[in-house]
Design a protein around this motif. Structure first.
Motif, PDB file in Angstrom:
ATOM      1  N   ARG A  19      32.794   2.309  75.609  1.00 48.71           N
ATOM      2  CA  ARG A  19      32.056   1.036  75.424  1.00 48.71           C
ATOM      3  C   ARG A  19      31.038   1.053  74.137  1.00 48.71           C
ATOM      4  N   LEU A  63      40.087  -6.989  83.168  1.00 46.28           N
ATOM      5  CA  LEU A  63      39.273  -7.577  82.465  1.00 46.28           C
ATOM      6  C   LEU A  63      39.038  -6.824  81.018  1.00 46.28           C
ATOM      7  N   LEU A  64      38.838  -5.632  81.402  1.00 48.39           N
ATOM      8  CA  LEU A  64      38.722  -4.750  80.156  1.00 48.39           C
ATOM      9  C   LEU A  64      40.014  -3.755  80.107  1.00 48.39           C
ATOM     10  N   LYS A  65      40.480  -3.345  79.040  1.00 52.21           N
ATOM     11  CA  LYS A  65      41.559  -2.731  78.707  1.00 52.21           C
ATOM     12  C   LYS A  65      41.123  -1.117  78.638  1.00 52.21           C
ATOM     13  N   HIS A  81      49.515 -10.706  86.598  1.00 44.65           N
ATOM     14  CA  HIS A  81      49.456 -11.815  87.531  1.00 44.65           C
ATOM     15  C   HIS A  81      50.001 -11.674  88.959  1.00 44.65           C
TER      16      HIS A  81
ATOM     17  N   ARG B 111      46.667 -17.666  82.274  1.00 46.51           N
ATOM     18  CA  ARG B 111      47.241 -16.892  81.136  1.00 46.51           C
ATOM     19  C   ARG B 111      45.863 -17.637  79.950  1.00 46.51           C
ATOM     20  N   GLU B 277      43.882 -14.107  73.722  1.00 48.82           N
ATOM     21  CA  GLU B 277      44.883 -12.845  74.253  1.00 48.82           C
ATOM     22  C   GLU B 277      44.352 -11.699  73.918  1.00 48.82           C
ATOM     23  N   LYS B 278      43.998 -11.546  72.390  1.00 43.88           N
ATOM     24  CA  LYS B 278      43.673 -10.004  72.011  1.00 43.88           C
ATOM     25  C   LYS B 278      41.974  -9.815  72.337  1.00 43.88           C
ATOM     26  N   ARG B 279      41.440 -10.702  72.769  1.00 46.20           N
ATOM     27  CA  ARG B 279      40.020 -10.542  72.777  1.00 46.20           C
ATOM     28  C   ARG B 279      39.814  -9.919  74.420  1.00 46.20           C
ATOM     29  N   GLU B 280      38.699  -8.845  74.343  1.00 48.77           N
ATOM     30  CA  GLU B 280      38.103  -8.241  75.393  1.00 48.77           C
ATOM     31  C   GLU B 280      37.064  -8.994  75.955  1.00 48.77           C
ATOM     32  N   LEU B 281      36.853  -9.119  77.164  1.00 53.05           N
ATOM     33  CA  LEU B 281      35.656 -10.071  77.443  1.00 53.05           C
ATOM     34  C   LEU B 281      34.428  -8.959  77.593  1.00 53.05           C
TER      35      LEU B 281
END
Lengths: 249, 282
Positions: A19, A63-65, A81, B111, B277-281
């Protein structure tokens, strides 16, 4: 059927997440975590502030990859989903739309799961009763106290009757009575066979509720044991000693 | 066999409803959020005041009272509609990120395109209601100024309606642009970008002239690129002005304008969904 029953609700292998700080400096928030939580287990993840507990939950929810490793939640990759439909989430300091009333908020949450009509309204009625919020349901959430928001957040987390529940500091902001009510709700969910994953600073709650405990320190899972093997009497002081002996200085 | 086809059809309909329900929920929530904001009511009152101010100003002029009322009223509606479209649009996505309410949405089976479309439709609907309400007051002012014959009043209503329809179409584009910018920039920057987008949209022809003036090939290419990618809103403004003088566009022009703006809206919404879609929270 049996294969499905014995399936791990959560399986994490070598999870790594980097991060960035506000000064754009990168740091290792999660460093090679491995977790396996069976269905029906209540798992408590404890750790000091900044240990990576909330980051772990965000990763599990998709929420995070992750930057490395693999996450399977209810047999699916995190954030898929099909799995999200069976998951409930109570964030730390739940985030609300202050323009909505409690009932509208729950309706909105239910609709996001594709629920609608009398079935949804009946479910909302049950949940408002469960969290003792019937009298405040028509008031806007902007007027709620922290404890009331936490209760509404819990109701929202349960709207889809989830199989797996993520609770991030569920007792935060609750008075002793509210904490007792929340404990009762969690115990009732345990009895229904739900899998519960929760982060908490409050070790007495962890000692009282959990089947298994993991200690997270500086992004690493430094210890993991069955709670009854640590303290058969569910003694919070013993758990505190266990916790202190496993956090990195 | 027939029964099987029927059940297959029901499944497809249920799937479509399942896809659209979160869009409807997000749109409805956005509509409530904007419509329950006191600032919107302040703007609405301001538009009403402008309409009645036109009435007072018109009574001072000789023979031009109706023109003044119409011009001032239309100016008030498009300006207030524009302010709401730009500012509310620029906050559409950013606010969800800042208040972390997006966690509520993206931990559900939703989505990014459903989120973007829902937010867009909610604000678009809110603006439609607001413009319709302001139009009612403008029509009332016009009637007070010159009750005249019913037929003449009906023609004036048609004039106001057609002109406001074009204003609304333009604002639909502005909301889409503001929402697109809000997916990757702060509200202040989104407002700046959206106003620039809007302003350049009204003067794209100048970009082509500018490209001819540049000797530097890179600048020439940039000006040409902007000319071809940004929407040309000049035709829209010209058509709207013509309507105010009783010249309604033919069906070809109406279809062209609608298709042109709707295409831009779709492109911007698709781009917004792709960025989300690409953006990370955070």
């Amino acid at each position: 059927m049996n294969a499905q029953l014995s399936q791990a609700a959560i399986k994490v292998t070598n999870l790594v997440k980097r991060r960035e700080t506000k000064l754009l400096k990168s740091f290792l928030a999660i460093s090679g975590i491995n977790l396996e939580i069976a269905e029906g287990v209540t798992y408590g993840l404890v750790g000091p502030n900044g240990a990576g507990k909330t980051t772990t939950i965000k990763l599990l929810l998709g929420l995070l990859k992750p930057d490395g490793g693999e996450i399977k939640v209810l047999g699916k990759p995190a954030g898929e989903h099909e799995a999200l439909r069976r998951i409930g989430f109570l964030p730390e300091s739940p985030y609300f739309y202050s323009h909505l009333t409690g009932r509208e908020y729950l309706t909105f949450t239910g609709q996001l799961f594709g629920m609608q009509g009398p079935a949804l309204q009946n479910r909302i009625g049950e949940l408002l009763h469960l969290v003792s919020m019937e009298n405040k349901a028509e008031e806007r959430t902007g007027t709620y106290s922290k404890g009331m928001l936490q209760r509404l957040g819990m109701a929202a987390a349960l709207v889809n009757d989830p199989d797996l529940l993520f609770l991030d500091e569920p007792m935060s902001g609750l008075d002793p009575l509210g904490r007792m009510d929340m404990r009762k709700i969690i115990i009732a969910l345990k009895e229904k066979g739900k899998t519960i994953f929760f982060n908490s600073h409050l070790l007495p709650d962890v000692a009282h509720l959990c089947d298994k405990v993991g200690v997270l320190s500086q992004g690493k899972l430094t210890a993991e044991d069955d709670l009854l093997s640590i303290t058969p009497e569910r003694n919070a002081t013993v758990l505190e000693e266990y916790f202190l002996s496993h956090i990195e200085a | 066999m027939e029964h099987c086809a029927e059940s297959q059809g029901q499944k497809v309909t249920a799937k479509k409803a399942g896809l659209l329900l979160p869009v409807f929920a997000i749109a409805s929530n956005t509509f409530k959020e904007v419509s329950r904001d006191k600032v919107v009511y302040t703007f609405f009152v301001f538009a009403v005041i402008i309409s009645f101010f036109g009435l007072a100003l018109g009574s001072l002029s000789v023979g031009q009272d109706l023109r003044i009322i119409l011009d001032l009223g239309m100016f008030g509606i498009s300006t207030i509609g524009g302010i709401i479209a730009v500012f509310a649009g620029a906050n559409l996505v950013y606010k969800e990120l800042e208040k972390k309410t997006c966690y509520l949405i993206f931990t559900k089976p939703v989505r990014p395109w459903q989120f973007i479309l829902g937010k867009y439709l909610g604000l678009a609907l809110c603006l439609l209601v607001l413009i319709a309400a302001m139009a009612v007051f403008l029509a009332l002012t016009v009637y007070i100024a010159d009750p005249g014959q019913l037929l003449v009043f009906k023609e004036r209503l048609l004039l106001i309606g057609a002109s406001l329809l074009l204003t609304y179409l333009e604002l639909l584009l502005i909301i889409a642009a503001a929402e697109f910018f809000s997916t990757f920039s702060s509200p202040i920057m989104s407002v700046v970008f959206t106003i620039a987008f809007w302003f350049i949209g009204h003067s794209t022809a100048s970009l082509q002239d500018l490209a001819k003036l540049f000797t530097n090939s890179a600048l020439k290419q940039i000006a040409n690129f902007l000319y071809w990618t940004l929407p040309d809103l000049k035709t829209l403004t010209q058509t709207r002005s013509a309507i105010m003088y009783g010249q309604f566009p033919n069906s070809e022009l109406s279809i062209y304008l609608t298709a042109y703006l709707v295409s831009y809206v779709i492109i911007l919404l698709v781009l917004s969904a792709m960025v989300s879609e690409k953006r990370e929270l955070p």
